[in-house]
Design a protein around this motif. Structure first.
Motif, PDB file in Angstrom:
ATOM      1  N   TYR A 104     -29.283  81.809  42.783  1.00  0.00           N
ATOM      2  CA  TYR A 104     -29.577  81.035  41.587  1.00  0.00           C
ATOM      3  C   TYR A 104     -30.764  80.095  41.824  1.00  0.00           C
ATOM      4  N   LEU A 105     -30.740  79.335  42.929  1.00  0.00           N
ATOM      5  CA  LEU A 105     -31.816  78.380  43.201  1.00  0.00           C
ATOM      6  C   LEU A 105     -33.173  79.060  43.348  1.00  0.00           C
ATOM      7  N   LYS A 106     -33.211  80.150  44.101  1.00  0.00           N
ATOM      8  CA  LYS A 106     -34.481  80.861  44.298  1.00  0.00           C
ATOM      9  C   LYS A 106     -34.953  81.518  43.002  1.00  0.00           C
ATOM     10  N   GLY A 107     -34.045  82.131  42.276  1.00  0.00           N
ATOM     11  CA  GLY A 107     -34.412  82.811  41.029  1.00  0.00           C
ATOM     12  C   GLY A 107     -34.906  81.844  39.976  1.00  0.00           C
ATOM     13  N   LYS A 108     -34.145  80.794  39.751  1.00  0.00           N
ATOM     14  CA  LYS A 108     -34.508  79.817  38.716  1.00  0.00           C
ATOM     15  C   LYS A 108     -35.798  79.096  39.077  1.00  0.00           C
TER      16      LYS A 108
ATOM     17  N   SER B 271     -38.206  80.121  41.028  1.00  0.00           N
ATOM     18  CA  SER B 271     -39.311  81.069  40.951  1.00  0.00           C
ATOM     19  C   SER B 271     -39.787  81.223  39.511  1.00  0.00           C
ATOM     20  N   ARG B 272     -38.853  81.382  38.592  1.00  0.00           N
ATOM     21  CA  ARG B 272     -39.228  81.514  37.179  1.00  0.00           C
ATOM     22  C   ARG B 272     -39.905  80.256  36.662  1.00  0.00           C
ATOM     23  N   LEU B 273     -39.366  79.094  37.003  1.00  0.00           N
ATOM     24  CA  LEU B 273     -39.963  77.833  36.544  1.00  0.00           C
ATOM     25  C   LEU B 273     -41.373  77.639  37.105  1.00  0.00           C
ATOM     26  N   LEU B 274     -41.549  77.911  38.397  1.00  0.00           N
ATOM     27  CA  LEU B 274     -42.869  77.766  39.011  1.00  0.00           C
ATOM     28  C   LEU B 274     -43.876  78.739  38.416  1.00  0.00           C
ATOM     29  N   GLN B 275     -43.468  79.983  38.207  1.00  0.00           N
ATOM     30  CA  GLN B 275     -44.389  80.967  37.651  1.00  0.00           C
ATOM     31  C   GLN B 275     -44.728  80.681  36.192  1.00  0.00           C
ATOM     32  N   ASP B 276     -43.797  80.089  35.452  1.00  0.00           N
ATOM     33  CA  ASP B 276     -44.095  79.695  34.071  1.00  0.00           C
ATOM     34  C   ASP B 276     -45.063  78.520  34.029  1.00  0.00           C
ATOM     35  N   GLN B 277     -44.919  77.611  34.977  1.00  0.00           N
ATOM     36  CA  GLN B 277     -45.763  76.418  34.998  1.00  0.00           C
ATOM     37  C   GLN B 277     -47.139  76.701  35.612  1.00  0.00           C
ATOM     38  N   PHE B 278     -47.203  77.555  36.618  1.00  0.00           N
ATOM     39  CA  PHE B 278     -48.451  77.863  37.308  1.00  0.00           C
ATOM     40  C   PHE B 278     -48.769  79.350  37.116  1.00  0.00           C
ATOM     41  N   HIS B 279     -49.622  79.641  36.152  1.00  0.00           N
ATOM     42  CA  HIS B 279     -49.893  81.024  35.767  1.00  0.00           C
ATOM     43  C   HIS B 279     -50.545  81.843  36.881  1.00  0.00           C
ATOM     44  N   ASP B 280     -51.263  81.194  37.795  1.00  0.00           N
ATOM     45  CA  ASP B 280     -51.840  81.927  38.928  1.00  0.00           C
ATOM     46  C   ASP B 280     -50.745  82.536  39.806  1.00  0.00           C
ATOM     47  N   LEU B 281     -49.636  81.815  39.957  1.00  0.00           N
ATOM     48  CA  LEU B 281     -48.507  82.362  40.724  1.00  0.00           C
ATOM     49  C   LEU B 281     -47.921  83.586  40.034  1.00  0.00           C
ATOM     50  N   LYS B 282     -47.836  83.512  38.714  1.00  0.00           N
ATOM     51  CA  LYS B 282     -47.286  84.639  37.968  1.00  0.00           C
ATOM     52  C   LYS B 282     -48.134  85.890  38.164  1.00  0.00           C
ATOM     53  N   LYS B 283     -49.449  85.728  38.151  1.00  0.00           N
ATOM     54  CA  LYS B 283     -50.344  86.867  38.366  1.00  0.00           C
ATOM     55  C   LYS B 283     -50.218  87.397  39.794  1.00  0.00           C
ATOM     56  N   LYS B 284     -50.163  86.475  40.762  1.00  0.00           N
ATOM     57  CA  LYS B 284     -50.119  86.868  42.168  1.00  0.00           C
ATOM     58  C   LYS B 284     -48.799  87.535  42.549  1.00  0.00           C
ATOM     59  N   TYR B 285     -47.673  87.020  42.025  1.00  0.00           N
ATOM     60  CA  TYR B 285     -46.351  87.492  42.444  1.00  0.00           C
ATOM     61  C   TYR B 285     -45.653  88.351  41.396  1.00  0.00           C
ATOM     62  N   TRP B 286     -46.362  88.841  40.409  1.00  0.00           N
ATOM     63  CA  TRP B 286     -45.743  89.675  39.400  1.00  0.00           C
ATOM     64  C   TRP B 286     -45.113  90.901  40.057  1.00  0.00           C
TER      65      TRP B 286
ATOM     66  N   ALA C 264     -39.155  83.880  50.382  1.00  0.00           N
ATOM     67  CA  ALA C 264     -38.734  84.792  51.444  1.00  0.00           C
ATOM     68  C   ALA C 264     -37.268  85.173  51.228  1.00  0.00           C
ATOM     69  N   ARG C 265     -36.863  86.278  51.791  1.00  0.00           N
ATOM     70  CA  ARG C 265     -35.502  86.773  51.573  1.00  0.00           C
ATOM     71  C   ARG C 265     -34.440  85.945  52.282  1.00  0.00           C
ATOM     72  N   GLY C 266     -34.755  85.340  53.399  1.00  0.00           N
ATOM     73  CA  GLY C 266     -33.748  84.665  54.200  1.00  0.00           C
ATOM     74  C   GLY C 266     -33.522  83.214  53.818  1.00  0.00           C
ATOM     75  N   TYR C 267     -32.447  82.670  54.370  1.00  0.00           N
ATOM     76  CA  TYR C 267     -32.130  81.253  54.226  1.00  0.00           C
ATOM     77  C   TYR C 267     -31.109  80.888  55.294  1.00  0.00           C
ATOM     78  N   PHE C 268     -30.989  79.598  55.565  1.00  0.00           N
ATOM     79  CA  PHE C 268     -29.959  79.104  56.474  1.00  0.00           C
ATOM     80  C   PHE C 268     -29.073  78.166  55.679  1.00  0.00           C
ATOM     81  N   CYS C 269     -27.793  78.277  55.870  1.00  0.00           N
ATOM     82  CA  CYS C 269     -26.833  77.455  55.148  1.00  0.00           C
ATOM     83  C   CYS C 269     -25.796  76.929  56.139  1.00  0.00           C
ATOM     84  N   ALA C 270     -25.492  75.652  56.038  1.00  0.00           N
ATOM     85  CA  ALA C 270     -24.425  75.055  56.845  1.00  0.00           C
ATOM     86  C   ALA C 270     -23.662  74.071  55.967  1.00  0.00           C
ATOM     87  N   THR C 271     -22.417  73.824  56.325  1.00  0.00           N
ATOM     88  CA  THR C 271     -21.606  72.889  55.555  1.00  0.00           C
ATOM     89  C   THR C 271     -21.495  71.557  56.283  1.00  0.00           C
TER      90      THR C 271
END
Length: 92
Positions: A29-33, A35-50, A56-63
């Protein structure tokens, strides 16, 4: 998001969520949302990452458990500087 810090190549977040949510779903959710917000706000990102992934695919999570929340907050706050001006900041 309770605390955060953004560097050139990684992001630290302290978040609060119900234990019924899987960490993978939270990250999806965090990465998807964001990403969409950044690409909507910065159109160069949308063109580059369309059709590609912005994050990146990975992440680290700890409690919070083996160390207390305050220790984690201090770790995040002091990643890039000794001064803490805000609870979430972007470093160059």
């Amino acid at each position: 998001i309770l605390e955060g810090s953004v560097g050139k190549d990684h992001i630290h977040l302290l978040i609060s969520c119900p234990p019924s949510l899987a960490p993978s779903k939270i990250m999806q959710y965090l990465k998807g949302k964001s990403s969409r917000l950044l690409q909507d706000q910065f159109h160069d990102l949308k063109k580059k990452y369309w059709g590609q992934h912005l994050w990146a695919r990975g992440y680290f999570c700890a409690t919070v458990g083996s160390v207390d929340e305050e220790t984690i907050r201090n770790y995040i706050a002091n990643q890039f500087s000794e001064e803490k001006n805000e609870s979430f900041r972007i470093e160059d």
